[in-house]
Design an enzyme around this catalytic site. Structure first.
Site, PDB file in Angstrom:
ATOM      1  N   LYS A   1     -35.267  69.665  19.935  1.00 58.39           N
ATOM      2  CA  LYS A   1     -34.449  69.336  21.112  1.00 58.39           C
ATOM      3  C   LYS A   1     -33.042  69.802  20.823  1.00 58.39           C
ATOM      4  CE  LYS A   1     -37.152  66.406  23.618  1.00 58.39           C
ATOM      5  NZ  LYS A   1     -37.322  66.220  25.044  1.00 58.39           N
TER       6      LYS A   1
HETATM    7  P1  NAD Z   1     -32.958  61.759  34.378  1.00 58.06           P
HETATM    8  O1  NAD Z   1     -31.588  62.133  33.950  1.00 58.06           O
HETATM    9  O2  NAD Z   1     -33.585  62.470  35.540  1.00 58.06           O
HETATM   10  O3  NAD Z   1     -33.038  60.195  34.704  1.00 58.06           O
HETATM   11  C1  NAD Z   1     -32.580  59.205  33.835  1.00 58.06           C
HETATM   12  C2  NAD Z   1     -32.592  57.871  34.586  1.00 58.06           C
HETATM   13  O4  NAD Z   1     -32.197  56.836  33.688  1.00 58.06           O
HETATM   14  C3  NAD Z   1     -31.602  57.830  35.758  1.00 58.06           C
HETATM   15  O5  NAD Z   1     -32.237  57.187  36.853  1.00 58.06           O
HETATM   16  C4  NAD Z   1     -30.471  56.969  35.219  1.00 58.06           C
HETATM   17  O6  NAD Z   1     -29.765  56.286  36.246  1.00 58.06           O
HETATM   18  C5  NAD Z   1     -31.269  56.009  34.361  1.00 58.06           C
HETATM   19  N1  NAD Z   1     -30.442  55.281  33.393  1.00 58.06           N
HETATM   20  C6  NAD Z   1     -29.494  55.760  32.567  1.00 58.06           C
HETATM   21  N2  NAD Z   1     -28.926  54.754  31.885  1.00 58.06           N
HETATM   22  C7  NAD Z   1     -29.554  53.621  32.277  1.00 58.06           C
HETATM   23  C8  NAD Z   1     -29.428  52.264  31.935  1.00 58.06           C
HETATM   24  N3  NAD Z   1     -28.531  51.860  31.032  1.00 58.06           N
HETATM   25  N4  NAD Z   1     -30.249  51.355  32.535  1.00 58.06           N
HETATM   26  C9  NAD Z   1     -31.154  51.756  33.462  1.00 58.06           C
HETATM   27  N5  NAD Z   1     -31.325  53.038  33.833  1.00 58.06           N
HETATM   28  C10 NAD Z   1     -30.525  53.947  33.239  1.00 58.06           C
HETATM   29  O7  NAD Z   1     -33.873  61.891  33.071  1.00 58.06           O
HETATM   30  P2  NAD Z   1     -35.447  62.068  32.987  1.00 58.06           P
HETATM   31  O8  NAD Z   1     -35.752  63.521  32.910  1.00 58.06           O
HETATM   32  O9  NAD Z   1     -36.100  61.222  34.039  1.00 58.06           O
HETATM   33  O10 NAD Z   1     -35.740  61.476  31.530  1.00 58.06           O
HETATM   34  C11 NAD Z   1     -35.903  60.076  31.315  1.00 58.06           C
HETATM   35  C12 NAD Z   1     -36.505  59.831  29.940  1.00 58.06           C
HETATM   36  O11 NAD Z   1     -37.765  60.512  29.836  1.00 58.06           O
HETATM   37  C13 NAD Z   1     -35.662  60.348  28.777  1.00 58.06           C
HETATM   38  O12 NAD Z   1     -35.853  59.493  27.672  1.00 58.06           O
HETATM   39  C14 NAD Z   1     -36.281  61.703  28.493  1.00 58.06           C
HETATM   40  O13 NAD Z   1     -36.037  62.134  27.166  1.00 58.06           O
HETATM   41  C15 NAD Z   1     -37.750  61.378  28.717  1.00 58.06           C
HETATM   42  N6  NAD Z   1     -38.587  62.546  28.992  1.00 58.06           N
HETATM   43  C16 NAD Z   1     -38.310  63.362  30.040  1.00 58.06           C
HETATM   44  C17 NAD Z   1     -39.131  64.462  30.293  1.00 58.06           C
HETATM   45  C18 NAD Z   1     -38.917  65.372  31.478  1.00 58.06           C
HETATM   46  O14 NAD Z   1     -39.767  66.261  31.704  1.00 58.06           O
HETATM   47  N7  NAD Z   1     -37.880  65.177  32.300  1.00 58.06           N
HETATM   48  C19 NAD Z   1     -40.227  64.723  29.435  1.00 58.06           C
HETATM   49  C20 NAD Z   1     -40.485  63.857  28.371  1.00 58.06           C
HETATM   50  C21 NAD Z   1     -39.645  62.776  28.160  1.00 58.06           C
END
Ligand code: NAD
Length: 325
Positions: free
Chosen positions: A16
């Protein structure tokens, strides 16, 4: 990422990388310049058979389009250099929803083992970004009751089930979960310890820790975020009998469809969305069976089973190449 890609058996390694900033504080033009300069610095380190970036927290299809464009200035048009790009630039149908959809397939596989299904249960979901909003939408469509949702702007609860389609419209209109009239506001920290059958953290790492683990009421935790449970919380939750589906398997749907996107780019052939989702389900379901088999043969929990599977596969390939110590 190395163990994750090994668990679902796709031919990737893993890493990453990113830029330490809050994209919400930057204008679109600042984000574009930052992304292009980042690409100028790393273009010789990445490559379609070396390292293929994909979006994660705080990045999206537009970010990947800028990377593709900047990389192509140095190396010629190279759609396979990034995944998660817009469909018009060679992105895969179904990629945007893939992590969330994979989480839901994983949840179904786990529940089926226990004679349960999504429509019989209540869900609390932390995070309403790419992953969380898709998880919420698909669970709602499958008849599951999503009784609490939170994001950085606040949290909402409704014991009769939140209408996720309406919540999505509200979020799009206002940019926030606040003032949604289909439920009551709640403290965002409370979501993790809210009464529910299944808790799905879809935001940050380390949100389940020794401060709150003992208070968790859910019977199942699906780790859609990366590393949401720290090791102390893991121990407390396991002792309480909470079943945790680990991140390296549960959220592998995103990288799996990134792999499908890369395969389509290399072949110059686009799959329809039904094929993408069908293959995703096949990979996630097979992954679950392989993790379960590890758990049976090693008498261990799902996290240890998933790591054992991933590490074993990498170790076996390493030995076969003659890299034994
Ligand atoms: P994103 O940026 O689209 O969304 C993140 C969400 O978390 C937002 O709704 C934000 O408001 C919320 N958030 C942030 N701080 C917060 C808090 N303190 N309390 C509650 N909500 C909070 O990100 P994403 O792509 O949806 O990724 C989310 C998680 O999934 C991360 O851990 C990421 O590493 C993991 N992930 C994402 C993918 C992908 O394909 N996007 C793949 C595998 C893992």
């Amino acid at each position: 990422m190395t163990w994750k890609t090994a668990v679902v058996d796709i031919p990737y390694g893993g890493a990453k990388g990113g830029i330490g900033c809050n994209p919400k504080d930057l204008s679109k033009s600042e984000l574009e310049r930052l992304t292009r300069v980042f690409t100028q610095k790393i273009h010789d380190l990445i490559g379609i058979h070396t390292d293929v970036p994909a979006p994660d927290m705080g990045t999206n299809a537009q970010t990947m389009a800028w990377i593709l464009d900047e990389y192509s200035k140095f190396h010629g048009h190279s759609p396979a250099i990034v995944t998660g790009k817009p469909i018009d630039l060679g992105g895969s149908l179904g990629r945007e929803a893939a992590t969330g959809r994979g989480v839901v397939y994983a949840t179904e596989a786990l529940l089926a083992e226990h004679g349960k299904s999504i429509k019989d249960l209540t869900f609390a979901i932390q995070g309403f970004g790419n992953v969380g909003s898709w998880v919420a939408r698909l669970i709602h469509e499958k008849g599951g009751k999503v009784i609490a949702v939170s994001d950085i702007t606040g949290a909402v609860k409704n014991p009769s089930g939140i209408d996720i389609k309406e919540l999505l419209k509200h979020k799009e209109r206002t940019g926030s979960l606040k003032d949604f009239n289909g439920g009551d506001a709640m403290d965002a920290h409370e979501l993790l310890v809210h009464e529910c059958d299944v808790l799905i953290p879809c935001a940050l790492g380390g949100v389940l820790n020794r401060e709150n683990a003992a208070e968790v009421k859910a019977k199942y935790i699906i780790e859609a975020a990366n590393h949401p449970t720290d090791p102390e919380a893991d121990e407390i939750l396991c002792k309480k009998g909470v079943l945790i589906l680990p991140d390296i398997y549960a959220n592998a749907g995103g990288v799996t469809v990134s792999y499908f996107e890369w395969v389509q780019n290399i072949q110059g052939f686009m799959w329809d969305e039904e094929k993408v989702n069908r293959e995703l389900k096949r990979y996630m379901t097979r992954g679950f069976q392989n993790v379960k088999n590890m758990c049976k043969s090693h008498d261990c929990n799902l996290r240890m089973g998933a790591f054992t599977l991933g590490v074993n596969r990498v170790a076996r390939s390493t030995v076969l190449r003659g890299w034994e110590a």
